[in-house]
Design a protein around this motif. Structure first.
Motif, PDB file in Angstrom:
ATOM      1  N   LEU A   1       0.838  -1.200   0.000  1.00  0.00           N
ATOM      2  CA  LEU A   1       0.000   0.000   0.000  1.00  0.00           C
ATOM      3  C   LEU A   1       0.872   1.249   0.000  1.00  0.00           C
ATOM      4  CD1 LEU A   1      -2.499  -1.153   2.782  1.00  0.00           C
ATOM      5  CD2 LEU A   1      -2.933  -1.103   0.303  1.00  0.00           C
ATOM      6  N   GLY A   2       0.589   2.187  -0.898  1.00  0.00           N
ATOM      7  CA  GLY A   2       1.410   3.389  -1.003  1.00  0.00           C
ATOM      8  C   GLY A   2       0.592   4.663  -0.874  1.00  0.00           C
ATOM      9  N   THR A   3       1.108   5.612  -0.109  1.00  0.00           N
ATOM     10  CA  THR A   3       0.362   6.848   0.154  1.00  0.00           C
ATOM     11  C   THR A   3       1.305   8.010   0.429  1.00  0.00           C
ATOM     12  OG1 THR A   3      -1.266   7.853   1.677  1.00  0.00           O
ATOM     13  CG2 THR A   3       0.246   6.254   2.637  1.00  0.00           C
ATOM     14  N   PRO A   4       0.893   9.231   0.117  1.00  0.00           N
ATOM     15  CA  PRO A   4       1.588  10.388   0.700  1.00  0.00           C
ATOM     16  C   PRO A   4       1.078  10.612   2.119  1.00  0.00           C
ATOM     17  CG  PRO A   4      -0.102  11.128  -0.855  1.00  0.00           C
ATOM     18  CD  PRO A   4      -0.143   9.622  -0.854  1.00  0.00           C
ATOM     19  N   ILE A   5       1.844  11.332   2.933  1.00  0.00           N
ATOM     20  CA  ILE A   5       1.339  11.760   4.243  1.00  0.00           C
ATOM     21  C   ILE A   5       0.556  13.061   4.054  1.00  0.00           C
ATOM     22  CG2 ILE A   5       1.975  12.717   6.489  1.00  0.00           C
ATOM     23  CD1 ILE A   5       4.187  10.778   6.740  1.00  0.00           C
ATOM     24  N   TRP A   6      -0.623  13.102   4.645  1.00  0.00           N
ATOM     25  CA  TRP A   6      -1.427  14.338   4.698  1.00  0.00           C
ATOM     26  C   TRP A   6      -1.719  14.623   6.168  1.00  0.00           C
ATOM     27  CZ3 TRP A   6      -6.020  13.984   0.643  1.00  0.00           C
ATOM     28  CH2 TRP A   6      -5.490  13.979  -0.661  1.00  0.00           C
ATOM     29  N   THR A   7      -1.331  15.784   6.618  1.00  0.00           N
ATOM     30  CA  THR A   7      -1.528  16.205   8.028  1.00  0.00           C
ATOM     31  C   THR A   7      -1.181  15.064   9.000  1.00  0.00           C
ATOM     32  OG1 THR A   7      -3.897  15.654   8.148  1.00  0.00           O
ATOM     33  CG2 THR A   7      -3.353  17.860   7.375  1.00  0.00           C
ATOM     34  N   SER A   8      -0.035  14.468   8.758  1.00  0.00           N
ATOM     35  CA  SER A   8       0.525  13.376   9.589  1.00  0.00           C
ATOM     36  C   SER A   8      -0.190  12.035   9.461  1.00  0.00           C
ATOM     37  CB  SER A   8       0.590  13.765  11.076  1.00  0.00           C
ATOM     38  OG  SER A   8       1.506  14.813  11.238  1.00  0.00           O
ATOM     39  N   TYR A   9      -1.232  11.942   8.648  1.00  0.00           N
ATOM     40  CA  TYR A   9      -1.960  10.687   8.445  1.00  0.00           C
ATOM     41  C   TYR A   9      -1.706  10.154   7.037  1.00  0.00           C
ATOM     42  CZ  TYR A   9      -4.791  12.687  12.246  1.00  0.00           C
ATOM     43  OH  TYR A   9      -5.222  13.260  13.419  1.00  0.00           O
ATOM     44  N   PRO A  10      -2.087   8.905   6.783  1.00  0.00           N
ATOM     45  CA  PRO A  10      -2.142   8.460   5.375  1.00  0.00           C
ATOM     46  C   PRO A  10      -3.148   9.358   4.649  1.00  0.00           C
ATOM     47  CG  PRO A  10      -2.669   6.645   6.891  1.00  0.00           C
ATOM     48  CD  PRO A  10      -2.579   7.872   7.721  1.00  0.00           C
ATOM     49  N   CYS A  11      -3.002   9.541   3.354  1.00  0.00           N
ATOM     50  CA  CYS A  11      -3.918  10.432   2.624  1.00  0.00           C
ATOM     51  C   CYS A  11      -5.361   9.910   2.708  1.00  0.00           C
ATOM     52  CB  CYS A  11      -3.474  10.582   1.171  1.00  0.00           C
ATOM     53  SG  CYS A  11      -3.720   9.106   0.159  1.00  0.00           S
ATOM     54  N   LEU A  12      -6.295  10.833   2.496  1.00  0.00           N
ATOM     55  CA  LEU A  12      -7.716  10.475   2.664  1.00  0.00           C
ATOM     56  C   LEU A  12      -8.188   9.370   1.720  1.00  0.00           C
ATOM     57  CD1 LEU A  12      -9.125  14.027   3.362  1.00  0.00           C
ATOM     58  CD2 LEU A  12      -9.354  12.038   4.881  1.00  0.00           C
TER      59      LEU A  12
ATOM     60  N   TYR B   1       6.705  11.863   1.828  1.00  0.00           N
ATOM     61  CA  TYR B   1       6.256  12.924   2.738  1.00  0.00           C
ATOM     62  C   TYR B   1       7.220  14.097   2.692  1.00  0.00           C
ATOM     63  CZ  TYR B   1       9.753  11.287   6.164  1.00  0.00           C
ATOM     64  OH  TYR B   1      10.909  10.936   6.799  1.00  0.00           O
ATOM     65  N   GLY B   2       6.726  15.226   3.215  1.00  0.00           N
ATOM     66  CA  GLY B   2       7.513  16.447   3.123  1.00  0.00           C
ATOM     67  C   GLY B   2       8.545  16.618   4.220  1.00  0.00           C
ATOM     68  N   GLY B   3       8.485  15.788   5.251  1.00  0.00           N
ATOM     69  CA  GLY B   3       9.485  15.856   6.309  1.00  0.00           C
ATOM     70  C   GLY B   3       8.971  16.438   7.614  1.00  0.00           C
ATOM     71  N   GLN B   4       7.692  16.833   7.647  1.00  0.00           N
ATOM     72  CA  GLN B   4       7.171  17.438   8.888  1.00  0.00           C
ATOM     73  C   GLN B   4       6.545  16.399   9.807  1.00  0.00           C
ATOM     74  OE1 GLN B   4       6.032  18.206   5.809  1.00  0.00           O
ATOM     75  NE2 GLN B   4       6.362  20.362   5.391  1.00  0.00           N
ATOM     76  N   SER B   5       6.506  15.136   9.398  1.00  0.00           N
ATOM     77  CA  SER B   5       5.757  14.138  10.171  1.00  0.00           C
ATOM     78  C   SER B   5       6.588  12.889  10.418  1.00  0.00           C
ATOM     79  CB  SER B   5       4.495  13.734   9.410  1.00  0.00           C
ATOM     80  OG  SER B   5       3.708  14.865   9.180  1.00  0.00           O
ATOM     81  N   GLU B   6       6.056  12.069  11.288  1.00  0.00           N
ATOM     82  CA  GLU B   6       6.709  10.810  11.642  1.00  0.00           C
ATOM     83  C   GLU B   6       6.055   9.686  10.810  1.00  0.00           C
ATOM     84  OE1 GLU B   6       8.592   7.881  12.645  1.00  0.00           O
ATOM     85  OE2 GLU B   6       9.280   9.785  13.495  1.00  0.00           O
ATOM     86  N   PRO B   7       6.785   9.121   9.846  1.00  0.00           N
ATOM     87  CA  PRO B   7       6.171   8.118   8.963  1.00  0.00           C
ATOM     88  C   PRO B   7       5.531   6.948   9.704  1.00  0.00           C
ATOM     89  CG  PRO B   7       8.310   8.740   8.108  1.00  0.00           C
ATOM     90  CD  PRO B   7       8.177   9.425   9.440  1.00  0.00           C
ATOM     91  N   ASP B   8       6.161   6.499  10.802  1.00  0.00           N
ATOM     92  CA  ASP B   8       5.606   5.324  11.492  1.00  0.00           C
ATOM     93  C   ASP B   8       4.210   5.588  12.046  1.00  0.00           C
ATOM     94  OD1 ASP B   8       7.303   3.213  11.036  1.00  0.00           O
ATOM     95  OD2 ASP B   8       8.718   3.884  12.568  1.00  0.00           O
ATOM     96  N   LYS B   9       3.929   6.842  12.342  1.00  0.00           N
ATOM     97  CA  LYS B   9       2.583   7.162  12.833  1.00  0.00           C
ATOM     98  C   LYS B   9       1.542   6.881  11.734  1.00  0.00           C
ATOM     99  CE  LYS B   9      -0.227  10.926  14.503  1.00  0.00           C
ATOM    100  NZ  LYS B   9      -0.408  12.366  14.498  1.00  0.00           N
TER     101      LYS B   9
END
Ligand SMILES: Cc1cc2nc3c(=O)[nH]c(=O)nc-3n(C[C@H](O)[C@H](O)[C@H](O)COP(=O)(O)O)c2cc1C
Length: 165
Positions: free
Chosen positions: A80-91, A113-121
């Motif tokens: 499964l592949g996604t960008p991060i949106w507001t620290s979550y998987p995308c909608l 992701y842009g670097g502002q979030s924690e991927p594991d979350k």
């Protein structure tokens, strides 16, 4: 395993996650499917859609998505592949997982992701929605819109997935 079947399911709004998904599909000889989501297509009113994506992501307002053309349960491994949106998987990815599709026992994940979030979350949220672990995870942080060392990172990730098949 020679006959192991892999499906990649991803969403991408501005193309970075798509590039990674296509590379992984080549490396893993996998089928690939992009989640269709009219609400978050790139195009007219792009900036407005960006703001709406952020707002709805925080609120958890899930969009309508198209039905998958592939059947995930027919595969040995789904990635499964996604960008991060507001620290979550995308909608669109959250909408897919919220529908609780039947999945095989092996799930892996990748994101950009842009670097502002924690991927594991974000990965943990996907695993929780799935009700099963995501053991292998690849996160690539963008730099000036690019994905540094994407080919090498994707190759290492694919090697690990294949060695465990
Ligand atoms: C609505 C929205 C929210 C985002 N929120 C975050 C965030 O919280 N943390 C982060 O690191 N990147 C964030 N980003 C940046 C994306 O994760 C990053 O640009 C990603 O590579 C985009 O993938 P895509 O080109 O496949 O759409 C956000 C992007 C969008 C559109």
């Amino acid at each position: 395993m020679a006959n192991s079947k892999t499906l990649i399911i991803y969403f991408s709004r501005t193309g970075r996650t798509r590039r990674l998904a296509l590379r992984l599909a080549q490396l893993l000889d996998a089928d690939i499917e992009e989640i269709e989501c009219r609400r978050y297509r790139l195009g007219l009113f792009g900036w407005w859609r960006f703001l709406r994506a952020g707002f709805n992501s925080i609120k958890g307002n899930l969009p309508r998505i198209g039905q998958l053309r592939h059947t995930p349960a027919d595969y040995d491994l789904v990635v499964l592949g996604t960008p991060i949106w507001t620290s979550y998987p995308c909608l669109p990815m959250r909408a897919l997982l919220d529908a609780r599709p039947d999945m095989p026992g092996r799930i892996a994940g990748f994101l950009t992701y842009g670097g502002q979030s924690e991927p594991d979350k974000a990965f943990d949220m996907m695993a929780e929605m799935l009700g099963q672990p995501i053991k292998h995870r690849l996160a690539i942080m963008t730099e000036d819109g690019k994905l540094p060392d994407m080919d090498a990172k994707a190759a290492r990730f694919a090697d690990i997935l294949e060695s465990e098949a």
